[in-house]
Design an enzyme around this catalytic site. Structure first.
Site, PDB file in Angstrom:
ATOM      1  N   SER A 188       0.825  -1.210   0.000  1.00 21.26           N
ATOM      2  CA  SER A 188       0.000   0.000   0.000  1.00 21.26           C
ATOM      3  C   SER A 188       0.858   1.258   0.000  1.00 21.26           C
ATOM      4  O   SER A 188       2.012   1.255   0.432  1.00 21.26           O
ATOM      5  CB  SER A 188      -0.901   0.038   1.238  1.00 21.26           C
TER       6      SER A 188
HETATM    7  N1  SAH Z   1      -0.084  -5.433   4.013  1.00 19.92           N
HETATM    8  C1  SAH Z   1       0.644  -5.712   2.787  1.00 19.92           C
HETATM    9  C2  SAH Z   1      -0.133  -5.349   1.536  1.00 19.92           C
HETATM   10  C3  SAH Z   1      -0.755  -6.557   1.063  1.00 19.92           C
HETATM   11  S1  SAH Z   1      -1.693  -6.533  -0.431  1.00 19.92           S
HETATM   12  C4  SAH Z   1       1.988  -5.025   2.782  1.00 19.92           C
HETATM   13  O1  SAH Z   1       2.271  -4.240   3.672  1.00 19.92           O
HETATM   14  O2  SAH Z   1       2.771  -5.304   1.864  1.00 19.92           O
HETATM   15  C5  SAH Z   1      -2.946  -7.641   0.133  1.00 19.92           C
HETATM   16  C6  SAH Z   1      -2.480  -9.060   0.407  1.00 19.92           C
HETATM   17  O3  SAH Z   1      -3.617  -9.781   0.879  1.00 19.92           O
HETATM   18  C7  SAH Z   1      -1.995  -9.817  -0.830  1.00 19.92           C
HETATM   19  O4  SAH Z   1      -0.690 -10.281  -0.601  1.00 19.92           O
HETATM   20  C8  SAH Z   1      -2.989 -10.974  -0.955  1.00 19.92           C
HETATM   21  O5  SAH Z   1      -2.404 -12.165  -1.423  1.00 19.92           O
HETATM   22  C9  SAH Z   1      -3.497 -11.125   0.458  1.00 19.92           C
HETATM   23  N2  SAH Z   1      -4.794 -11.772   0.623  1.00 19.92           N
HETATM   24  C10 SAH Z   1      -5.897 -11.685  -0.161  1.00 19.92           C
HETATM   25  N3  SAH Z   1      -6.894 -12.437   0.359  1.00 19.92           N
HETATM   26  C11 SAH Z   1      -6.424 -13.000   1.499  1.00 19.92           C
HETATM   27  C12 SAH Z   1      -6.982 -13.896   2.476  1.00 19.92           C
HETATM   28  N4  SAH Z   1      -8.221 -14.351   2.389  1.00 19.92           N
HETATM   29  N5  SAH Z   1      -6.201 -14.262   3.514  1.00 19.92           N
HETATM   30  C13 SAH Z   1      -4.922 -13.814   3.634  1.00 19.92           C
HETATM   31  N6  SAH Z   1      -4.342 -12.985   2.730  1.00 19.92           N
HETATM   32  C14 SAH Z   1      -5.077 -12.582   1.673  1.00 19.92           C
END
Ligand code: SAH
Length: 220
Positions: A69
């Site tokens: 993000s």
């Molecule tokens: N917080 C992260 C940003 C992540 S983007 C950072 O600081 O880099 C969102 C992430 O959520 C992605 O990696 C995606 O694979 C994950 N995601 C999507 N659905 C999910 C679920 N049901 N459980 C766990 N992770 C999930």
């Protein structure tokens, strides 16, 4: 670029994007959050070919179609949680591990779940290497939370479900706060604050329009 250089880039990021934003977005003022944002080396959480952009005002690709993000969004979501040093926090969507590191600078323990196994593995190694011994990363579906470690003082999701998952609300302590984007996949979503009051009632506040990757259900 040396270490000092990155520290000054981080300070500039916090000053111009987060604490005194150059546009009309609401400033982040919580000192614990600002301190964490000045400290965590965001460039080490993005692929090498993105590192020169790590302190820009934007999200960045981290592989597997996922993104880290925008720094401001990480900061405001963290501020909304009103973390205290003894808090235990659940994150859904570890991704790069950057948000988890910011949480871990403030709270005593972070539990983070990532559905893409290779991202979970990479984030776990990275967080360990950087000394974040208070983050536990699990590969799996975070939609159902992490019942073994519940209840949590705070919950943050960085992927957007269509509706607020009941399972996550149930894993929030009385007095606890949850921040997450809510809405349809690949459309504008609403950053939403859920508060579980001490009498058990739930309040829901709309904070701002955001764009996150969808929260998937299942692979685990
Ligand atoms: N917080 C992260 C940003 C992540 S983007 C950072 O600081 O880099 C969102 C992430 O959520 C992605 O990696 C995606 O694979 C994950 N995601 C999507 N659905 C999910 C679920 N049901 N459980 C766990 N992770 C999930």
């Amino acid at each position: 670029m040396g270490k000092l250089n990155h520290a000054s880039e981080r300070n500039r990021m916090v000053d111009t994007q987060i604490h005194n934003p150059y546009d009309s977005r609401p400033p982040v003022v919580d000192e614990t959050v600002l301190r964490a944002m000045r400290k965590v080396p965001r460039h080490l959480f993005v692929p090498e070919d993105q590192q020169h952009l790590a302190y820009e005002d934007r999200p960045l690709p981290i592989g597997h179609g996922q993104t880290i993000s925008q720094p401001y969004i990480v900061a405001i979501m963290t501020e909304l949680l009103r973390l205290e040093s003894e808090h235990r926090v659940l994150e859904v969507g570890t991704g790069s591990g950057y948000q988890a590191a910011v949480l871990a600078e403030i709270a005593i323990q972070v539990y983070s779940i990532e559905v893409v196994e290779s991202l979970a593995t990479l984030a776990r190694t990275r967080l360990t290497d950087l000394g974040y011994g208070n983050v536990m990363v699990r590969a799996g579906d975070g939609y159902l939370g992490w019942p073994e470690h519940a209840p949590f003082d705070a919950i943050i999701a960085t992927a957007a479900p269509k509706d607020v998952p009941r399972s996550l609300i149930e894993q929030l302590k009385p007095g606890g706060r949850m921040v997450l984007p809510v809405g349809p996949a690949w459309r504008t979503q609403m950053l939403t604050l859920i508060t579980r009051r001490r009498d058990g009632s739930i309040t829901r506040d709309d904070i701002m329009a955001v764009g996150f990757v969808p929260m998937v259900k299942g692979n685990s």
